[in-house]
Design an enzyme around this catalytic site. Structure first.
Site, PDB file in Angstrom:
ATOM      1  N   ASP A   7      39.658 -17.601  35.964  1.00 57.26           N
ATOM      2  CA  ASP A   7      38.436 -17.085  35.453  1.00 57.26           C
ATOM      3  C   ASP A   7      37.979 -18.642  34.637  1.00 57.26           C
ATOM      4  O   ASP A   7      38.205 -18.966  33.863  1.00 57.26           O
ATOM      5  CB  ASP A   7      38.721 -16.387  34.423  1.00 57.26           C
ATOM      6  N   GLU A  67      37.094 -16.350  40.197  1.00 55.35           N
ATOM      7  CA  GLU A  67      35.846 -16.048  39.921  1.00 55.35           C
ATOM      8  C   GLU A  67      34.673 -16.535  40.130  1.00 55.35           C
ATOM      9  O   GLU A  67      34.653 -17.848  39.580  1.00 55.35           O
ATOM     10  CB  GLU A  67      35.888 -15.246  38.615  1.00 55.35           C
ATOM     11  N   ASP A 140      40.031 -14.254  28.327  1.00 55.89           N
ATOM     12  CA  ASP A 140      39.852 -15.077  29.466  1.00 55.89           C
ATOM     13  C   ASP A 140      40.971 -14.896  30.482  1.00 55.89           C
ATOM     14  O   ASP A 140      41.064 -14.913  31.820  1.00 55.89           O
ATOM     15  CB  ASP A 140      39.704 -16.401  29.225  1.00 55.89           C
TER      16      ASP A 140
END
Length: 167
Positions: A7, A67, A140
């Site tokens: 992420d 992502e 996260d």
């Protein structure tokens, strides 16, 4: 198969590693990289790169899932995240690892069954799918685990399609 989910961000980069075998998911590890917030962007990106290289060398993933940035109203934020994403792609490429990028909506859909799922729903599904007592922290890292789970789900779906077994 060992999957590293990332992420990306310029203030915090979450990462999570899962192992998959016979459709079972096992948590291997998770954490986050937090470059000094006061450092200029190039130094933060160098910190992130070095940290991700260490993660890759420690956990030896087979594949990496990242992502992709979501540009809604804050284009400046999306561009900054894109820089961190590029660093993640570079770290994986320099280790000859296959990388797949996923949009936030795809991750939500694959993990929680809805592209409109809330952050809390995604985190709870991560907890349930990995059979954990608590939601992984920091957030996260939980998000990075969702990226890894999404990749596993997408690979399983692709394998079913390629085998022609739609029953």
């Amino acid at each position: 198969m060992r999957i590293l989910g990332i992420d990306p961000g310029t203030l915090v980069v979450g990462y999570g590693i899962i192992e998959t075998a016979n459709d079972e998911l096992t948590l291997v590890g998770f954490s986050s990289l937090t470059p000094p917030a006061c450092a200029p962007i190039p130094q933060r990106l160098a910190y992130i790169y070095k940290g991700l290289v260490e993660v890759i060398e420690l956990y030896q993933p087979d594949e990496v899932a990242v992502e992709s940035p979501f540009a809604d109203k804050n284009i400046k934020s999306a561009l900054a995240i894109g820089k961190a994403q590029a660093v993640a792609l570079l770290a994986a490429a320099n280790h000859s690892l296959p990388v797949t990028e996923y949009s936030p909506a795809c991750i939500k859909s694959r993990v929680a069954g809805s592209g409109n799922a809330s952050k809390e729903q995604i985190q709870e599904m991560v907890r349930l799918l990995l059979n954990l007592a608590e939601i992984p922290q920091p957030n996260d890292a939980a998000d990075a685990l969702a990226v890894a789970i999404c990749h596993h789900s997408q690979r399983a779906f692709t394998n079913i399609i390629s085998q022609g077994d739609l029953t």
